[in-house]
Write an enzyme that holds these catalytic residues in place. Structure first.
Site, PDB file in Angstrom:
ATOM      1  CB  SER A 141      -0.949   0.015   1.197  1.00  0.00           C
ATOM      2  OG  SER A 141      -2.028  -0.867   0.975  1.00  0.00           O
ATOM      3  CE  LYS A 167      -4.756   1.670  -0.390  1.00  0.00           C
ATOM      4  NZ  LYS A 167      -4.038   0.412  -0.176  1.00  0.00           N
ATOM      5  CB  SER A 185      -4.286   1.263   4.024  1.00  0.00           C
ATOM      6  OG  SER A 185      -3.376   0.953   3.003  1.00  0.00           O
TER       7      SER A 185
END
Length: 311
Positions: free
Chosen positions: A90, A93, A147
């Site tokens: 993640s 992101k 997340s």
């Protein structure tokens, strides 16, 4: 035996005979035979498979990759396997958020989560049910702070030209930042094909930490979001944000089996603005423990520290 005693004995015998048979049967305990559980070994991360954890470092970090950079001087203060290219989970992101912000798309535009945002890579769930409608700004907040994968995917899907154009924009931005070791295939980080190096991620953190909105959203500890008629509490995935010993300007955590535990941050300490990258950390809380080891070590350095380790 007297008449009275004989009568009493007859009554006692009669009473015993009249008791239910079940009370005279000894109960036996049933035994459940369980099949032995087969041992299932942990899935090896890409870093483990490459032998990166065998590299020694002076802090005995659990992360196979670590990198600390002085943001103002570009001086490398700590370096362990900085060029290793690994899945970044993640941490992806951060690039997703940067592309969204630089697109100039309205943050108050409402986006709806659909079944197209379902995780078909790892089969994970989400608190954002299909049909949930939030603003682009709220989606961005949840993607960075908590997340939320469906939020990140919805952001990419609602980009002009759709998901394919969004991923192309992610890769184009990486090239423009000189992130030669980096490649993205989707906006959430669920795919192990989203890969980068610590040196590349330091460049990404440097840029994103200079965007006020991304700083604010990524370091937000919690938020209440209206999901239909309910107010739902979302919290940050990084416990260091509530630690008074840390002054964090931007952060992002990540985890998938192939990547291990990951963490990137921009933080101020010991009179410096630092960029910190930890990848492929083994253990539930190991990335946080590694960051703490690094913080304590950095506090011992003189103002003009040299490179501590290059592995």
């Amino acid at each position: 035996m007297g008449t009275t005693q004989a009568a009493t004995a007859r009554k006692s015998t009669k009473a015993m005979k009249s008791r239910p048979v079940a009370t005279q049967v000894r109960k036996t305990r049933s035994v459940v035979v369980r099949k032995p559980v087969a041992f299932v070994p942990a899935v090896a991360t890409f870093g483990m498979a490459a032998g990166l954890h065998a590299a020694d470092d002076p802090l005995a970090l659990k992360s196979s990759v670590a990198y600390v950079l002085d943001q103002d001087t570009n001086e490398v203060l700590f370096s362990k396997n900085p060029q290793a290219v690994l899945p970044i989970a993640s941490i992806t992101k951060l690039m997703t958020a940067l592309v969204v912000v630089e697109s100039g798309l309205p943050m108050d535009e409402k986006l709806t989560v659909t079944d197209e945002d379902k995780d078909t890579e790892k089969g994970t769930g989400s608190r954002l049910a299909f049909g949930t409608t939030l603003t682009r700004g709220e989606m961005l907040h949840l993607a960075l702070m908590s997340s939320e994968n469906r939020a990140a995917h919805a952001l990419g899907r609602n980009y002009p030209g759709g998901l394919e154009a969004f991923v192309a924009a992610m890769n184009a931005k990486a090239i423009s930042l000189g992130m030669a070791d980096t490649h993205y295939v989707e906006p959430t980080g669920l795919s192990s094909r989203n890969q980068s190096s610590a040196a590349d991620l330091a460049k990404l953190v440097n840029v994103t930490s200079q965007v006020p909105l991304l700083r604010d959203l990524s370091t937000s500890r919690e938020a209440r979001v209206a999901l239909g008629k309910r107010l739902v509490q979302f919290r940050s995935t990084n416990g260091l944000l509530s630690n008074p010993l840390w002054d964090i300007g931007l952060q992002k955590t990540g985890f998938i089996n192939e990547a291990g535990k990951c963490l990137v941050m921009q933080a101020s300490m010991a009179g410096r603005k630092l960029i910190m990258v930890f990848l492929d950390s083994s253990g539930k809380a190991s990335r946080i423990a590694d960051a703490e080891r690094m913080r304590k070590w950095l506090a011992t350095l003189p103002g003009e520290a040299a490179v501590a380790a290059k592995l």
